[in-house]
Motif scaffolding. Structure first.
Motif, PDB file in Angstrom:
ATOM      1  N   UNK A  98      17.186  12.618 -10.186  1.00  0.00           N
ATOM      2  CA  UNK A  98      15.850  12.392  -9.652  1.00  0.00           C
ATOM      3  C   UNK A  98      15.878  12.581  -8.148  1.00  0.00           C
ATOM      4  N   UNK A  99      14.709  12.683  -7.560  1.00  0.00           N
ATOM      5  CA  UNK A  99      14.603  12.874  -6.108  1.00  0.00           C
ATOM      6  C   UNK A  99      13.755  11.772  -5.512  1.00  0.00           C
ATOM      7  N   UNK A 100      14.081  11.420  -4.274  1.00  0.00           N
ATOM      8  CA  UNK A 100      13.283  10.475  -3.486  1.00  0.00           C
ATOM      9  C   UNK A 100      12.863  11.208  -2.222  1.00  0.00           C
ATOM     10  N   UNK A 101      11.569  11.367  -2.039  1.00  0.00           N
ATOM     11  CA  UNK A 101      11.091  12.153  -0.900  1.00  0.00           C
ATOM     12  C   UNK A 101       9.905  11.470  -0.238  1.00  0.00           C
ATOM     13  N   UNK A 102       9.728  11.761   1.036  1.00  0.00           N
ATOM     14  CA  UNK A 102       8.583  11.211   1.775  1.00  0.00           C
ATOM     15  C   UNK A 102       7.732  12.314   2.397  1.00  0.00           C
ATOM     16  N   UNK A 103       8.200  13.550   2.336  1.00  0.00           N
ATOM     17  CA  UNK A 103       7.472  14.668   2.942  1.00  0.00           C
ATOM     18  C   UNK A 103       6.794  15.462   1.835  1.00  0.00           C
ATOM     19  N   UNK A 104       5.511  15.241   1.672  1.00  0.00           N
ATOM     20  CA  UNK A 104       4.754  15.858   0.589  1.00  0.00           C
ATOM     21  C   UNK A 104       3.442  16.411   1.126  1.00  0.00           C
ATOM     22  N   UNK A 112      -0.601  18.305  -0.280  1.00  0.00           N
ATOM     23  CA  UNK A 112      -1.557  18.464  -1.363  1.00  0.00           C
ATOM     24  C   UNK A 112      -1.856  17.169  -2.080  1.00  0.00           C
ATOM     25  N   UNK A 113      -1.867  17.233  -3.436  1.00  0.00           N
ATOM     26  CA  UNK A 113      -2.189  16.059  -4.240  1.00  0.00           C
ATOM     27  C   UNK A 113      -1.188  14.943  -4.035  1.00  0.00           C
ATOM     28  N   UNK A 114       0.084  15.307  -3.854  1.00  0.00           N
ATOM     29  CA  UNK A 114       1.089  14.270  -3.637  1.00  0.00           C
ATOM     30  C   UNK A 114       0.845  13.524  -2.332  1.00  0.00           C
ATOM     31  N   UNK A 115       0.368  14.215  -1.332  1.00  0.00           N
ATOM     32  CA  UNK A 115       0.018  13.557  -0.073  1.00  0.00           C
ATOM     33  C   UNK A 115      -1.159  12.605  -0.283  1.00  0.00           C
ATOM     34  N   UNK A 116      -2.109  12.996  -1.100  1.00  0.00           N
ATOM     35  CA  UNK A 116      -3.252  12.127  -1.387  1.00  0.00           C
ATOM     36  C   UNK A 116      -2.810  10.898  -2.162  1.00  0.00           C
ATOM     37  N   UNK A 117      -1.892  11.087  -3.107  1.00  0.00           N
ATOM     38  CA  UNK A 117      -1.354   9.937  -3.831  1.00  0.00           C
ATOM     39  C   UNK A 117      -0.669   8.970  -2.871  1.00  0.00           C
TER      40      UNK A 117
END
Length: 610
Positions: free
Chosen positions: A342-348, A350-355
């Motif tokens: 799995x991945x853990x990220x903070x730089x997103x 589009x929709x992931x930024x809105x989430x």
């Protein structure tokens, strides 16, 4: 170990290992205080005993240490797993602790019935059927079940109740069920309703809307207007849910975890997305005894949350609102425990930024609500009384702040707190005029003079403590105004951000710019001062933005440039009518065929103008 024998950190560190492992700190009575992990035990433990740079609560922890035990592990991943096991088993007072460790509920669809039922399920998945979820709370799952019951009328009653019916129940009367128990619906029609329910639960809302829209148009062409009206209502109901979620993408299994930290507490908000559809969210309020940043809170939260129970589903991607060096190790440990990467990220984007923005905003709001709890605020008022050495408990605090953009549309705010929390009915804003652009001192002087002139004339209530957000300059302005108006016996407190401009590092001035007041970072009185200062800042910025953007244009749907008859027809078809279009957000309008983001914003503004 005897309390008379002091702990010698220098002797202990001389023999400490430099390998990865776990350390446990005990007090003089042998009680476990703290459990931690490190890639280099000696280096990590040495940091606790440096002479400067420790937070007040870390100093409190160190002062109680009487013994330290270490356990060496093969690597940092094993250290993390062992650390979480020890924290869960012992719950040390100086660790960040996750209180809620329950498994999440699922939506269950039975498969061994001629007429399947939908219901809430929590626990072991023994019954035959499909499980959709997990959902973050029973409330979130009941909301989805209620929507499905209204839209598709699939039964949700228990089998024992269903098999003993001789006539339709109330759910049939209020059009929440088609009464398969007494044969009022054939199996094919019911199976189609179940199929549509599954499409919704799987997150295929766009495909479902398209199918229902085509069926509605076909029914209308066949002059079956009753059926067309039923389908129209289903489309409107589903579209409303999409508007509320505002982020249906039909792809992506991810958890979004955002942490918010403020003086006095922390909140971690978890948003669960499955197949691109937001299933719901939940707040967690971990105990944060040591001064922490959001990244540190998340680094402690994630292992406890996902390693604490094997029943909790772990998606292939975690999105967080802060970064931390331990995230790579945490991802490796989770992968090792669950058997997949799995991945853990903070730089997103589009929709992931809105989430992520949604989760961060909810975390901040939830924490603000917790900190404004009446009993909590009253305790802080008592601490402030002691800190300021007041004879009586203050019953009214007023704080002033200034907001502008390069001197444009300057607004001053006045927020008021009492022992029960914010008194929002007493909040005031002042539009500042006639001062040099960007002159915060003059703006503060004008706001205070206007406010206290009215108070001097008997309009309103005089505060017990006046707080001014700013340094010595704003403090001097307040002193001048109070002297001019002959207002005495009013406690004046200046709140400057300090050199580092970090929470807990504020510089306070009591009644005089040369009289500096020092409060420890963990002081409830300081937390109250920070809270009211932040609220004044928020209220000032909101007022400034409203003043700057006060001019609004208004128009009808027909008068919007770029929206001709064809686009109007497509919009109304997409949303099922003008009423549903008015309920849609700008982001939802942009999802309609042929509508750009810019045009969607214009349409939204036109429909919501005064």
């Amino acid at each position: 170990m005897s309390q008379s024998t002091p702990f010698d950190p220098r002797a202990f560190l001389a023999s400490a290992s430099s390998k990865p492992g776990v350390y446990r700190m005990f007090d003089a009575d042998g009680a476990l205080l703290y459990v931690g992990k490190a890639s280099n035990l000696k280096k990590r433990l040495s940091s606790y005993f440096r002479k400067t740079g420790l937070s007040p609560k870390t100093e409190a922890l160190v002062s109680r240490i009487q013994q330290i035990d270490t356990t060496i592990t093969a690597n940092e991943t094993e250290a993390l797993l062992l650390e979480q096991s020890l924290i869960k088993a012992n719950r040390p007072p100086y660790n960040i602790l996750l209180r809620d460790d329950k498994s999440y509920p699922y939506v269950f669809l039975s498969s061994n019935d001629d007429f399947p039922r939908l219901g809430l399920h929590r626990g072991t998945k023994r019954a035959k059927g499909r499980y959709f979820g997990p959902y973050p709370s029973a409330g979130a799952i009941r909301e989805s079940l209620g929507l499905l019951q209204k839209a598709f009328l699939v039964r949700q009653c228990e089998d024992s109740y269903y098999r003993n019916r001789t006539r339709p129940c109330l759910q049939y009367q209020i059009k929440r069920c088609k009464a398969p128990c007494v044969g009022l619906v054939d199996a094919d029609e019911y199976a189609e309703d179940v199929r549509h329910s599954v499409m919704f639960l799987e997150g295929r809302s766009n495909a479902l809307n398209t199918e229902l829209t085509n069926a509605m148009e076909q029914a209308s062409m066949n002059l079956d207007f009753e059926r067309a009206a039923e389908l129209r209502d289903q489309i409107a109901l589903l579209r409303r849910v999409q508007d509320q979620q505002s982020m249906d993408t039909e792809q992506g299994n991810v958890d979004i975890i955002a942490a918010s930290v403020a003086p006095g507490g922390a909140c971690v908000h978890v948003v669960m997305v499955r197949n691109g559809r937001v299933l719901g969210s939940k707040n967690h309020f971990p105990r944060v005894p040591i001064e922490q940043q959001p990244g540190e809170v998340l680094a402690a939260f994630l292992p406890q949350y996902y390693l604490g129970t094997a029943e909790r589903e772990l998606p292939p991607e975690l999105i967080v609102n802060a970064e931390h060096a331990d995230f790579a190790i945490i991802a490796e440990a989770l992968a090792q425990a669950r058997g997949y990467n799995l991945s853990i990220t903070s730089r997103v984007r589009g929709n992931r930024k809105r989430w992520l923005d949604l989760a961060a905003g909810n975390a901040e709001q939830s924490l603000a609500s917790l900190l404004s709890n009446r009993q909590h605020v009253h305790q802080r008022f008592e601490a402030l009384q002691q800190a300021l050495q007041l004879d009586e408990l203050p019953t009214r605090l007023e704080c002033y702040d200034i907001s502008h953009s390069s001197g444009e549309a300057t607004v001053a705010s006045c927020v008021v707190f009492g022992p029960e929390g914010p008194l929002k009915s007493d909040y005031r804003r002042f539009n500042i005029e006639g001062v040099t652009a960007g002159d915060d001192y003059a703006a503060m002087r004008q706001a205070l003079h206007r406010r206290f002139s009215r108070l001097k004339e008997g309009e309103g209530k005089m505060p017990d403590v006046l707080l001014v957000d700013g340094g010595k300059g704003q403090m001097n302005m307040a002193i001048e105004v109070l002297q001019e108006l002959a207002i005495h016996d009013l406690t004046l407190l200046g709140v400057a951000k300090g050199v580092t401009r970090k929470a807990g590092m504020e510089t306070l001035y009591l009644n005089d710019p040369h009289n500096e007041l020092v409060l420890p970072g963990h002081s409830p009185a300081l937390h109250l001062i920070q809270h009211i200062r932040d609220e004044a800042h928020r209220f000032a910025i909101t007022g400034h933005r409203q003043r700057r953007g006060k001019a609004r244009t208004s128009s009808s749907l027909e008068g919007i440039a770029g929206v001709g008859p064809k686009r109007r027809r497509e919009l109304l078809r997409h949303f099922g009518g003008l009423q549903e279009l008015k309920r849609a957000s700008a982001a939802e309008i942009a999802k309609a065929p042929g509508i750009s983001k810019k045009l969607a914003e214009q349409i939204y503004a036109a429909l919501h103008s005064d």
